[in-house]
Design an enzyme around this catalytic site. Structure first.
Site, PDB file in Angstrom:
ATOM      1  N   ARG A  53     -34.091  42.378 -51.172  1.00 15.15           N
ATOM      2  CA  ARG A  53     -33.931  41.021 -51.638  1.00 15.15           C
ATOM      3  C   ARG A  53     -35.151  40.245 -51.124  1.00 15.15           C
ATOM      4  O   ARG A  53     -35.479  39.110 -51.922  1.00 15.15           O
ATOM      5  CB  ARG A  53     -32.491  40.550 -51.324  1.00 15.15           C
ATOM      6  CG  ARG A  53     -32.228  39.037 -51.395  1.00 15.15           C
ATOM      7  CD  ARG A  53     -30.824  38.528 -51.288  1.00 15.15           C
ATOM      8  NE  ARG A  53     -30.027  39.296 -50.053  1.00 15.15           N
ATOM      9  CZ  ARG A  53     -30.277  38.795 -48.734  1.00 15.15           C
ATOM     10  NH1 ARG A  53     -30.978  37.566 -48.424  1.00 15.15           N
ATOM     11  NH2 ARG A  53     -29.826  39.350 -47.815  1.00 15.15           N
ATOM     12  N   TYR A 106     -33.198  24.348 -75.112  1.00 11.29           N
ATOM     13  CA  TYR A 106     -32.507  25.636 -75.243  1.00 11.29           C
ATOM     14  C   TYR A 106     -30.999  25.162 -74.671  1.00 11.29           C
ATOM     15  O   TYR A 106     -30.944  24.703 -73.821  1.00 11.29           O
ATOM     16  CB  TYR A 106     -33.373  26.716 -74.452  1.00 11.29           C
ATOM     17  CG  TYR A 106     -32.418  27.798 -74.405  1.00 11.29           C
ATOM     18  CD1 TYR A 106     -31.835  28.451 -75.392  1.00 11.29           C
ATOM     19  CD2 TYR A 106     -32.319  28.516 -73.103  1.00 11.29           C
ATOM     20  CE1 TYR A 106     -31.214  29.695 -75.237  1.00 11.29           C
ATOM     21  CE2 TYR A 106     -31.547  29.444 -72.909  1.00 11.29           C
ATOM     22  CZ  TYR A 106     -31.005  30.147 -74.033  1.00 11.29           C
ATOM     23  OH  TYR A 106     -30.293  31.248 -73.731  1.00 11.29           O
TER      24      TYR A 106
END
Length: 389
Positions: A53, A106
């Protein structure tokens, strides 16, 4: 990377972050799937790698590549464009802060800002980004931390003056974020025009092959980069190694693909302009587009995205959308294959009933890299199924 810092775009795309593997000499860097890394003693990390991660060599290579192409000091790769946007906003804004964004943004971006982060106490004001006075008024009326713009916009293809908008944002102590997904770093580099942050859905032109979902943030300021890096690590919405690899592979050919996308977009737009069924063609490469001169100034070419509105209204748009064979009716854009989208019920359904709603007679075309003649022939046979309006 240092050898390609001042090189041309395509050279940087191929070589930034892509040094050959030193042990075997493999020209393509290996794909690192490991979720964890052996330590040479407690806290003694090899090249800084500890856990997937926090860092992965394949993802790091992509991030170096993205920073080189956008002219940033740092880039961050995420599992999707919206994950990138969410992490960016949380790195910059706090409850009580405000975002001024384009009134044709968007739909997914608006949904994130309005419905998800709105519940967290972040306000927003949609405004016409071409009206700088209106933007300045909206920024001044609130505790604005972010001015957010897409240029060209999705799907209305509006062009915004990045340099002028940056001045408005900075005068108010706000940051200018530019969604550069439609243009890609090949056609436009907002950081060079004064923007503070660039965001991408790398799913689109950067990946380029409709086979990987991802997002990215690129920044100039090292202090902001540190904040975003912490959020990326702490929240963990990172791109996986295979996704990063596919995105890197796509990015290497971005320049040559965008040349072809732009050629096809121009050809399709000019053909549409001659059709009696058409009410309007929205493409910045057309001389009568209101943003044409500005687009010519701040973009290298005009891209592969074309929106078209029909005199026959919703029925005509739906008929064409469901009658093509080379153009595939599907969400997304920017792939090598041509796609057609009915935004009102597809990508922008979440903004129906708001001022961001898309006209029901509009189709958005993502022109791929096929032969332009075949794209036009496909549209011609689809148009034959509607009346001349």
């Amino acid at each position: 990377m240092s050898a390609t810092n001042n090189a041309g775009f395509n050279t940087r795309a191929v070589h930034a972050g892509q040094a050959f593997e030193p042990r075997t000499g493999a020209v393509v860097p290996p794909l690192h799937f490991s979720s964890t890394y052996a330590q040479d003693g407690i806290g003694n990390l090899r090249s800084g790698y500890e856990y997937g991660r926090g860092g992965n060599p394949t993802r790091d290579a992509l991030q170096e590549q993205l920073a080189a192409l956008e002219g940033g000091t740092a880039a961050f790769s995420f599992g999707s464009g919206l994950a990138a946007e969410d992490s960016l906003i949380r790195a910059i804004a706090r409850p009580g802060d405000h975002i001024v964004l384009g009134n044709d943004a968007y739909g997914g971006t608006y949904r994130l800002i309005n419905r998800v982060l709105g519940d967290w106490g972040i306000g927003n004001t949609p405004v016409d980004m071409s009206d700088l006075d209106a933007v300045a008024a909206a920024v001044a009326a609130n505790n604005t931390r972010i001015v957010w713009v897409e240029t060209p916009s999705n799907p209305m293809m509006k062009i915004t003056d990045i340099e002028a908008l940056a001045a408005v944002a900075h005068d108010a102590g706000a940051l200018l974020v530019v969604d550069n997904t439609f243009a890609s770093p090949y056609l436009q580099t907002p950081l060079a025009l004064g923007a503070d942050v660039v965001v991408h859905s790398t799913t689109k032109y950067i990946g380029g092959h409709s086979d990987v979902v991802g997002g990215a943030i690129v920044v100039k300021d090292s202090e902001l980069a540190e904040k975003i890096g912490f959020i990326q690590f702490a929240v963990g919405a990172v791109s996986g190694p295979m996704d990063a690899f596919l995105t890197t592979r796509g990015l290497k050919t971005l320049g040559v693909r965008m040349d072809r996308h732009s050629e096809n977009g121009q050809a399709v737009a000019e053909w549409l302009l001659q059709r009696p069924e058409v009410e309007a063609v929205l493409y910045p490469g057309l001389p009568d587009h209101p943003g044409h001169e500005l687009a010519a100034k701040q973009m290298k070419k005009f891209g592969g995205m074309v929106s078209v509105q029909f005199k026959g209204g919703e029925a005509a748009a739906r008929t064409v959308a469901e009658s093509t064979s080379v153009f595939t009716l599907a969400e997304s854009l920017g792939g090598i294959e041509s796609l057609m989208n009915y935004p009102s019920e597809m990508t922008h359904a979440s903004v129906k009933g708001t001022e961001l709603a898309v006209p029901v007679n509009l189709l958005r075309l993502s022109c791929g890299i096929e032969e332009a003649e075949d794209l036009i022939a496909d549209l011609e046979q689809a148009f034959a199924k509607i009346s001349n309006g």
